[in-house]
Design a protein around this motif. Structure first.
Motif, short mmCIF file in Angstrom:
data_model
loop_
_atom_site.label_atom_id
_atom_site.label_comp_id
_atom_site.label_asym_id
_atom_site.label_seq_id
_atom_site.Cartn_x
_atom_site.Cartn_y
_atom_site.Cartn_z
N ALA A 170 114.62 78.68 62.34
CA ALA A 170 115.12 77.57 63.14
C ALA A 170 114.64 77.75 64.57
O ALA A 170 114.08 78.79 64.94
N THR A 171 114.87 76.72 65.38
CA THR A 171 114.48 76.77 66.79
C THR A 171 115.63 76.24 67.64
O THR A 171 116.25 75.23 67.30
N VAL A 172 115.91 76.94 68.74
CA VAL A 172 116.87 76.45 69.72
C VAL A 172 116.13 76.19 71.03
O VAL A 172 115.12 76.83 71.32
N GLU A 173 116.63 75.24 71.81
CA GLU A 173 115.90 74.79 73.00
C GLU A 173 116.35 75.56 74.24
O GLU A 173 116.80 74.99 75.23
N ARG B 287 129.25 86.27 62.10
CA ARG B 287 130.51 86.53 61.41
C ARG B 287 130.76 85.47 60.35
O ARG B 287 130.52 84.28 60.59
N ALA B 288 131.24 85.90 59.20
CA ALA B 288 131.75 85.00 58.15
C ALA B 288 130.78 83.86 57.83
O ALA B 288 131.16 82.70 57.72
N GLY B 289 129.50 84.20 57.68
CA GLY B 289 128.52 83.20 57.30
C GLY B 289 128.07 82.28 58.41
O GLY B 289 127.38 81.29 58.15
N THR B 290 128.43 82.60 59.65
CA THR B 290 128.04 81.78 60.80
C THR B 290 127.28 82.63 61.80
O THR B 290 127.62 83.79 62.04
N VAL B 291 126.24 82.05 62.39
CA VAL B 291 125.45 82.69 63.43
C VAL B 291 125.69 81.92 64.72
O VAL B 291 125.65 80.69 64.73
N ALA B 292 125.94 82.63 65.81
CA ALA B 292 126.03 82.01 67.13
C ALA B 292 124.88 82.54 67.98
O ALA B 292 124.62 83.75 68.00
N VAL B 293 124.20 81.63 68.67
CA VAL B 293 123.07 81.99 69.54
C VAL B 293 123.36 81.45 70.93
O VAL B 293 123.63 80.26 71.09
N ALA B 294 123.28 82.33 71.92
CA ALA B 294 123.46 81.92 73.31
C ALA B 294 122.13 82.00 74.03
O ALA B 294 121.38 82.97 73.88
N GLY C 258 105.29 87.37 67.60
CA GLY C 258 104.62 86.93 68.81
C GLY C 258 105.49 87.12 70.03
O GLY C 258 105.29 88.02 70.84
N SER C 259 106.52 86.31 70.15
CA SER C 259 107.40 86.37 71.31
C SER C 259 108.29 87.61 71.25
O SER C 259 108.52 88.18 70.17
N ALA C 260 108.82 88.03 72.39
CA ALA C 260 109.68 89.21 72.45
C ALA C 260 110.96 88.99 71.64
O ALA C 260 111.53 87.90 71.62
N VAL C 261 111.42 90.04 70.96
CA VAL C 261 112.71 90.02 70.28
C VAL C 261 113.79 90.12 71.34
O VAL C 261 113.77 91.02 72.18
N SER C 262 114.76 89.21 71.31
CA SER C 262 115.83 89.25 72.30
C SER C 262 117.16 89.70 71.73
O SER C 262 118.01 90.19 72.48
N ALA C 263 117.38 89.56 70.40
CA ALA C 263 118.65 89.98 69.81
C ALA C 263 118.49 90.12 68.31
O ALA C 263 117.66 89.44 67.69
N VAL D 253 119.25 88.68 60.97
CA VAL D 253 118.96 87.51 61.81
C VAL D 253 118.35 88.02 63.11
O VAL D 253 118.89 88.92 63.77
N VAL D 254 117.22 87.40 63.50
CA VAL D 254 116.45 87.84 64.67
C VAL D 254 116.23 86.65 65.59
O VAL D 254 115.79 85.59 65.14
N ALA D 255 116.54 86.80 66.87
CA ALA D 255 116.27 85.78 67.87
C ALA D 255 115.11 86.23 68.75
O ALA D 255 115.06 87.39 69.16
N TYR D 256 114.19 85.31 69.03
CA TYR D 256 113.01 85.60 69.83
C TYR D 256 113.07 84.83 71.15
O TYR D 256 113.68 83.76 71.24
N ARG D 257 112.41 85.36 72.15
CA ARG D 257 112.48 84.80 73.48
C ARG D 257 112.00 83.35 73.55
O ARG D 257 112.43 82.60 74.42
N ASP D 258 111.10 82.95 72.65
CA ASP D 258 110.57 81.59 72.69
C ASP D 258 111.47 80.56 72.03
O ASP D 258 111.13 79.39 71.92
N GLY D 259 112.66 80.99 71.57
CA GLY D 259 113.61 80.07 70.95
C GLY D 259 113.63 80.11 69.44
O GLY D 259 114.48 79.45 68.82
#
Length: 342
Positions: free
Chosen positions: A14-17, A26-33, A308-313, A323-329
């Protein structure tokens, strides 16, 4: 010899802006800040994205309650509490640095850093009590004794408060700035990662202490595995893994995990198998059998996934989905079935 490429499938992407800065699962839910303050929730099974809140002034951390219903986002100027079922959001602008939030009592209470204090809120965001001001900004929080005691990290000490007790009931002093806290699941050890490139350790039973110094960089990420016997830390290009079994790490050397130009995220796989995921600013993701080998061993990753982009979390959604979040969203979920040998 380089580690084999990760031979497990991508579950979703997925992509976040915004540029992600924190994850909670937690409990089947991912939160991204995101850095600009926008926060989303995603379905851990499918990756569908839903806006949750926008925190004025930006975001630093996000924490989902154990049941996944509520989330708290914290940032440089305040914090926000969001109820996923009703959509209700309460934003509190304090003008004070709010570094983190940690849940207790199965999601009935959450502790939030606010400047030099820690606030304890109910799940709707109503304040229940607050600690007395510390000498400097609170940088991290952790619950002990099943949520009956709150550890507050600020310059000069980790101060512990009982419920509704503004003044600390015990302090663990260390002259320096604490950046991260890790409490062993057994409650036996409290560890702080510090600005002076060290890890300081207290044994809670008798407050005996130990400093592990010599890191090349400040130590800002610490995590115990589920057994409480292993502590992973950054502070150098390598991740160090310390053995806390028996009498603890005094007089021992850590294992070193070398894969990244600079470590930007780490997370233990749930369970006691000693599996650790790490990410770097070069975009690489590595999986380790981090407790193998002997002290002073320099380990290589069992599996790697170039990016490609840096791993942020990083965060595990159970023991089989990373679950992996990258700096590019980009936000990706990688399946790691039990049969995958590390």
């Amino acid at each position: 010899m380089s580690a084999p490429a990760l031979d497990v499938p991508l579950a979703w992407e997925a992509t976040v802006e915004d540029a992600p800065v924190a994850l909670s699962v937690r409990a089947g839910t991912v939160a991204v800040a995101g850095a600009d303050g926008r926060v989303w929730t995603l379905d851990a099974a499918a990756g569908s994205v839903r806006p949750a809140l926008e925190l004025p002034g930006g975001a630093l951390a996000v924490a989902l309650s154990p049941d996944g219903r509520h989330l708290v986002a914290t940032g440089p100027t305040g914090y926000g509490v969001h109820d996923r079922d009703t959509g209700r959001t309460v934003l509190t602008e304090t003008g004070a640095w709010s570094a983190t939030a940690v849940w207790a009592d199965g999601g009935q209470r959450v502790a939030v850093a606010r400047g030099r204090q820690a606030l304890v809120l109910d799940a709707q965001g109503e304040q229940q009590w607050a600690t007395a001001p510390a000498p400097s900004t609170v940088t991290d929080l952790a619950w002990l004794r099943g949520g009956r005691r709150l550890a507050v990290a600020a310059y000069g000490a980790v101060r512990c408060h009982e419920r509704h007790t503004a003044e600390p009931v015990i302090s663990y002093p260390y002259t320096g700035s604490h950046l991260a806290l890790a409490v062993a699941p057994t409650g036996r050890w409290i560890c702080s990662g510090n600005q002076d490139a060290s890890i300081h350790i207290w044994r809670t039973r008798d407050a005996s202490e130990l400093t592990m110094s010599g890191y090349r960089e400040k130590v800002s990420r610490l995590a115990f595995d589920d057994t409480g016997f292993w502590l992973a830390a950054d502070g150098a290009p390598d991740v160090t893994v310390w053995d806390f079994s028996g009498k603890g790490p005094a007089g021992t050397a850590p294992r070193s995990l070398s894969a990244h130009r600079k470590v930007t995220a780490l997370a233990w796989r749930p369970g006691g198998a000693g599996h650790l995921a790490t990410g770097g600013d070069d975009g690489t993701l590595a999986l380790w059998h981090a407790t193998s080998g002997r002290p002073q061993a320099r380990l290589s990753p069992a599996r790697t996934l170039p990016g490609g982009s840096a791993v942020s979390a990083l965060a595990w959604a159970g023991s089989e989905l990373l679950v992996v979040a990258y700096r590019d969203g980009a936000v990706r979920a990688v399946q790691v079935p039990p049969g995958v040998t590390l």
